[in-house]
Scaffold this active site. Structure first.
Site: not given
Ligand SMILES: Nc1ncnc2c1ncn2[C@@H]1O[C@H](COP(=O)(O)O)[C@@H](O)[C@H]1O
Ligand code: PEP
Ligand code: PPV
Ligand code: MG
Length: 888
Positions: A105, A352, A758, A107, A864, A96, A574, A779-782, A630
């Protein structure tokens, strides 16, 4: 020596939840749950450091890894009393992914690894259930081929569908053990035909193949897109967890499920989740079968006829309930849990902190603080200010007559309208052209992530509340209706039908993610209600923050919205927006096109009463809150008439000929207007413009004070100052106007005079400028535009390439370039305050509404931030979080 592999299970673990950087979130939490004494199938984690080393060394594993994996595998065999590859007593594992930050989902994972013809027979004998063993085997071949060998899932789906059709089966559950026994060789043959080599039978080869594929999945397209979206660095890498399998597909007393300890859509207390009997985890998360509800309450709410887990498996459910309680108290946050029941025995596979909508985040944070589980300050830190935006968006007006074309599950709240599209690429293409689109799919796969992001909302015909589409949509704040079974999609002809009606690509539909309805046409929307939990959290945030939050607004409607959202002042009004108004533009053109001061004064006299009323209406709303106004900033070039009719109108008003006017317009035309005749340069060359504006401000103050008895506070802001002398000259003129108005009205206006910073020179010479300025507003845009030498109007054309090439981490017009532009701000603050200690400092560029930039503003000690009205709550919360971070 580095340790590459960490074990967990059997009541102990090498790591714990603090090790998420090394073990990934999944690995760290599996270790933590094991130590907490929860039933976790044992296993081991290859660390994220292995992943980093793998990519740093041309996809070679670090020395010592193989030995550590072998030792961990032997230890695992002892813990579970089975042997990897042993036909008599086979150990099966899952492999996993799991990064530091959850990427649900995105990876890959492989289940049931270790099966071949011999071990499958062994499993059949041992379990006494041949169908289960062969079901696990075909699942393994399918998953391994897809994830590791690159043979798509559809290859096997097609074989299965054909097989079922031949036998007139409707469901997979009708496929018998004998059927699987006949199909499995076909599956293996399909792999061999596609790859030119047989499906791997040696469990060790399978294991290393899967480990490589899971590390490889860190770099798949969807993981890269997801990381970009959520700012997850590529350098973090994923861990790989190898874990003993438990089986939810061992018959009617087995099941698999996903649960949340609170409702991730609404934040309501009460468990929320889904499960499937006789299934494996992937079936739920992939949305292949529409699952059953976890609790009776949930089932009743959803009008689901199938029994809930609470009803179907009361004892296991009661145990699960105890686990929920324990985990939520332990983690002090809502948990998203994956579990499996193997023949009546509960196993925990993941926990998680659950992804949630902004609405749920808010409710959960406030509820948990009220329950005493977390402090008010922690509650403030729990809500992502950027996501708060979702709460500020409209829902469907109740009086709107809904034309419901389909119903599904209310998977992610909020409502949106857009043109129906049926493919993620098309959704992205249209969105780039500025269209609002709704992505309608049979089910979404992680490959659709870019289209989901581009869409206003998502509809799927299949899948439950925890399907990929639902989880991702909630995380992104997109309304989503999932499992809308009435919808039949005809992708080839780009249309869908539901209940006898057809909607073609491009037709407008509305999605109500709160009710699960899909409506024909564009619904009328209403503004959200911002009381209750929202108001409570905002009160806690306001108590915590140091910086004030103002707004950039000039129309009374926007000013009122901002005040309703809690703006404590105007940081930027403005005034040119008032000049562009249809009934004023003629007078403005008359003013700029007249070739004499007299002509300009005459035209300005027409504008004065209108400007005065503009300011008065703002002061009436703002009361005693400070208002930074302004003076005119844009280049004259922008006001020049282009059409013949416009020229004729000015000719009539001024008595000048159209030809003379065109010549004058030609002479005002600029090659590079943003660096041209604009800002204070206009004030210097046409003093009467700023004098008129200053008069309008001071007279409006006197008028409102007379009407209401409240003294408005004006901060008159001069734009585009580069040299202190510019400000010195203009300040003297404005003060003279103030004195005149005072003697005419008998009321001394309360005002400050300051400038925008600015231009890089202004930041560098902030000390000289502060000698004449009572406030600075960055005026961080400009300032971004002028520091990078990057046109803010044209950068869009190549910005994507810059982001792609990682020249920019983020669009610098959206999130402040804290290094470069930030350095200039730091210098401006230091030198400005050194010259005038009471100098008031703020920011009014778009960055004033960006949480990361607000964090920077806290760090440099601005007084501010100012942002657009709808960003005000975001800024209030971000400022509070910045203050808390600074304290910690
Ligand atoms: N060791 C596991 N036994 C049963 N089911 C598992 C196991 N490891 C993962 N799973 C199931 O597969 C999905 C997807 O896994 P992720 O690694 O979390 O993507 C998970 O919902 C587990 O129910
Ligand atoms: C607020 C600004 O003015 P304008 O977006 O009107 O140029 C700015 O330049 O940051
Ligand atoms: O592998 P998943 O999909 O269970 O997700 P996470 O990235 O939270 O491990
Ligand atoms: Mg999972």
């Amino acid at each position: 020596m580095a340790k590459w592999v960490y074990a967990f299970g059997g009541g102990t673990a090498d790591g714990d939840r603090e090790d998420r950087d090394l073990l990934g979130g999944k690995g760290a939490n599996l270790a933590e749950m094991a130590t907490l004494g929860l039933p976790v199938p044992p296993g081991f984690t290859l660390t994220t450091a292995v992943c980093t080393a793998f990519y740093d060394n041309d996809r070679q594993y670090p020395d010592g890894l193989t030995d550590e994996v072998e030792a961990a595998l032997a230890d695992l065999e002892t813990k579970v009393g089975k042997a990897f590859g042993d036909p008599a007593n086979p150990l099966l594992v899952s492999v996993r992914s799991g990064a530091r930050a959850s990427m649900p989902g995105m990876m890959d994972t492989v289940l049931n690894l270790g099966l071949n013809d011999e071990t499958a027979e062994g499993l059949a004998k041992l379990s006494g259930d041949r169908r289960f063993a062969l079901d696990s085997y075909r699942r393994f071949i399918t998953m391994y081929s897809d994830v590791v060998l690159g043979v798509p899932h559809s290859t096997f789906e097609e074989l299965l569908e054909r097989f079922k059709e031949d036998r007139d089966y409707q469901l997979d559950t009708e496929v018998t053990a004998e059927d699987w026994a006949a199909l499995i060789p076909e599956y293996k043959q399909a792999v061999e035909s596609e790859l030119g080599q047989p499906f791997p039978t040696d469990p060790r080869d399978q294991l290393w193949g899967a480990i490589g594929a899971v590390f490889g999945s860190w770099m798949n397209d969807r993981a890269i897109t997801y990381r970009r979206m959520y700012d997850i660095p590529a350098s973090w890498g994923t861990a790989v967890n190898v874990q003993a399998m438990v089986f939810g597909n061992m018959g009617e007393t087995s099941a698999t499920g996903v649960a949340f300890t609170r409702d991730p859509s609404t934040g309501e207390t009460g468990r929320y989740g889904e499960f499937l009997i006789n299934a494996q985890g992937e079936d739920v998360v992939a949305g292949i079968r529409t699952p059953q509800c976890l609790t009776k309450a949930m089932r009743e709410k959803m009008h689901d006829r199938q029994p809930s887990m609470e009803e179907a498996m009361p004892e296991v459910y009661a145990e699960l309930e105890r686990v929920f309680e324990k985990l939520e108290h332990h983690y002090r946050d809502m948990q998203d849990i994956e579990f499996t029941v193997e023949q009546g025995r509960l196993w925990m596979l993941q926990t998680r902190n659950g992804k949630r909508t902004a609405r749920a985040a808010l409710k959960i944070a406030v509820d948990m603080a009220d329950e005493g589980l977390i402090s008010e300050e922690e509650a403030v830190m729990r809500v992502d200010p950027g996501a708060l935006d979702q709460l500020l968006h409209p829902t469907i007006d109740e009086s709107y007559e809904r034309d419901v074309i389909a119903r599904g599950l209310p998977a992610s709240p909020g409502a949106a309208t857009g043109a129906a599209v049926f493919d993620a690429d098309e959704a992205e293409r249209r969105a780039k052209l500025g269209d609002r689109v709704i992505l309608v799919r049979v089910e979404t796969s992680p490959e659709d992530i870019h289209g989901m992001h581009a869409a206003q909302a998502i509809v799927t015909a299949r899948g439950g509340m925890t399907s990929h589409a639902a989880v991702v949509a909630r995380g992104m704040g997109r309304p989503c209706v999932s499992g809308a079974g009435d919808i039949k999609i005809d992708a080839a002809n780009k249309r869908f039908s539901a209940k006898g009606r057809t909607v073609s690509e491009g037709e407008m539909i509305t999605v109500d993610g709160a009710t699960g309805e899909v409506l024909a046409g564009e619904a009328t929307m209403i503004k959200p209600e911002l009381s209750g939990d929202f108001a409570k959290l905002m009160t806690w945030a306001d108590r915590t923050r140091r910086m004030k939050v103002r707004t950039n607004a000039e129309t009374p409607a926007d000013v009122q919205t901002a005040v309703d959202f809690g703006a404590e002042g105007i940081g930027l009004c403005r005034t040119e927006h008032m000049f562009f108004d249809a009934d004023r533009i003629a007078a403005v053109r008359e003013m700029i096109l007249s070739d004499s001061q007299d002509g300009r004064v005459k035209a300005l006299a027409k504008i004065l009463p209108m400007q005065r009323e503009d300011f008065a209406s703002i002061f009436r709303i703002m009361g005693e809150r400070p208002c930074t106004i302004r003076l005119l900033d844009p280049p004259l070039h922008e006001f020049l008439p282009h059409e013949e009719d416009d020229v004729a109108a000015v000719a009539e008003a001024t008595g000048l000929s159209a030809t003379a006017l065109m010549e004058r317009a030609q002479s005002l035309n600029e090659t590079n207007p943003m660096l041209g005749h604009r800002g204070c340069r206009l004030g210097i060359t046409y003093p009467e413009i700023y004098e008129m504006q200053a008069r309008a401000i001071f007279e409006a103050q006197a008028q409102v004070e007379k009407e209401t008895g409240i003294k408005p506070v004006a901060e008159v802001m001069i734009p585009l100052v580069a040299v202190a002398r510019e400000l010195e000259i203009l300040k003297a003129r404005i003060e003279a106007v103030a004195r005149d108005v005072e003697s005419e009205t008998g009321k001394a206006p309360e005002y400050l005079i300051g400038t925008m910073i600015e231009l890089p020179r202004a930041a560098l010479r902030a000390g000289d400028i502060a000698a004449h300025a009572e406030f600075f507003s960055f005026g961080t845009n400009d300032l971004t535009q002028t520091t990078f030498g990057l046109s803010r109007d044209d950068a869009g054309k190549f910005l994507a390439a810059y982001l792609e090439a990682q020249i920019f981490d983020k669009d610098p017009f959206v999130s402040l370039d804290q290094e470069g532009v930030g350095d200039l701000i730091r210098i401006g603050v230091e030198r400005g305050r050194a010259s005038r200690s009471e100098l008031k400092l703020g920011i009014c560029g778009e960055h004033g509404g960006d949480p990361a930039s607000i964090g920077f503003c806290e760090g440099v000690g601005l007084d501010y931030v100012s942002c657009s009205p709808y960003r005000v709550p975001v800024a209030r919360l971000a400022a509070a979080q910045a203050a808390l971070r600074a304290k910690s």
